[in-house]
Design an enzyme around this catalytic site. Structure first.
Site, PDB file in Angstrom:
ATOM      1  N   CYS A  37     -21.025 -29.925  28.108  1.00 35.72           N
ATOM      2  CA  CYS A  37     -19.612 -30.310  28.156  1.00 35.72           C
ATOM      3  C   CYS A  37     -18.853 -29.114  28.702  1.00 35.72           C
ATOM      4  O   CYS A  37     -18.963 -28.004  28.152  1.00 35.72           O
ATOM      5  CB  CYS A  37     -19.122 -30.676  26.756  1.00 35.72           C
TER       6      CYS A  37
ATOM      7  N   CYS B 241     -17.249 -33.135  35.431  1.00 33.06           N
ATOM      8  CA  CYS B 241     -17.252 -33.614  34.046  1.00 33.06           C
ATOM      9  C   CYS B 241     -18.638 -34.179  33.786  1.00 33.06           C
ATOM     10  O   CYS B 241     -19.172 -34.930  34.611  1.00 33.06           O
ATOM     11  CB  CYS B 241     -16.180 -34.682  33.837  1.00 33.06           C
TER      12      CYS B 241
END
Length: 251
Positions: free
Chosen positions: A70, A177
């Protein structure tokens, strides 16, 4: 050997799936935080505490390697996680693949969340690794949230919107992302033919395996997948089954 992956939502699936493909014997501990998602817009101290809470639980459950698949968790809490677990536990973070994209393409778009696109973090990465390439950020409004919901129409709309705002001369798109590789086929279809995509999930999985091997411990496991949802025993969200990576991990 238990490897823990920590993310607010389904962004951990691509890296976890690569680990499953490369080392099917390794036991995976997936710690998601849908109650706190999304992490990106939250205050930094709040995100750090959320990530550290998941880290402490992972260690209690026997994790020997910690992965932060992440971008938000990596830029916000990587150093703190390493302090908490100590030098004996490898911690692997995630960085968007701007450097390889800029080395191979003259014009690059970094697709990311609105918060990441506007962040000093991404601006610094572009300044450090953009080289001579023209690198711009493209905010993919609502895409990560739609992926977490498994909302295929909303996913398509968000990708189409981002593609329309991507300059026509772009040669490469960085998936900034970790959710976005889950819908890579839809992204490819929305972009002009020949545009190259750059994703860090496979590289993060490979680095995780290198760190595992450096520990020199027996690595054979059962290939189990254990899930924690905001700290509690659970299963992968229903939306995970919409994606190949989720199905590979038992969704």
């Amino acid at each position: 050997m238990i490897v823990a992956l920590i993310d607010s939502g389904l962004g951990l699936l691509p890296t976890a799936a690569w680990l499953r493909k490369l080392r099917p014997d390794v036991d995976l501990l997936l710690l998601l935080d849908p109650e706190g998602a999304p992490w990106g817009p939250k205050p930094e101290e709040w995100v750090v505490e959320r990530v550290l809470a998941a880290t402490r639980q992972a260690i209690e459950l026997g994790a020997e390697v910690i992965v932060l698949p992440c971008n938000t968790a990596s830029v916000t809490a990587l150093a703190q996680v390493r302090l908490v677990v100590g030098p004996a536990v490898p911690v692997i973070g995630t960085v968007p693949a701007i450097k390889p994209a800029a080395a191979q393409c003259r014009s690059v778009a970094v697709w990311a969340t609105a918060a990441t696109t506007a962040s000093r973090y991404q601006a610094d990465l572009i300044a450090r690794f953009g080289g001579d390439a023209k690198v711009i950020g493209v905010a993919c409004h609502g895409l990560a949230d739609a992926i977490d919901r498994g909302d295929l129409p909303a996913i398509g709309d968000s990708i189409a919107d981002a593609a329309a705002r991507t300059p026509a001369d772009v040669e490469g798109v960085v998936l900034g992302c970790t959710h976005y590789p889950l819908v890579i086929d839809t992204i490819v279809a929305a972009l002009p033919e020949g545009v190259r995509l750059f994703d860090s999930a496979q590289a993060v999985a490979a680095q995780t395996i290198r760190k595992m091997d450096e520990l020199g411990r027996p690595g054979t496991g059962t290939g189990a997948v254990t899930v924690r949802i905001s700290g509690r025993t659970g299963e992968l969200p229903v939306g995970a089954a919409a994606f190949e990576s989720g199905r590979l991990l038992g969704a």
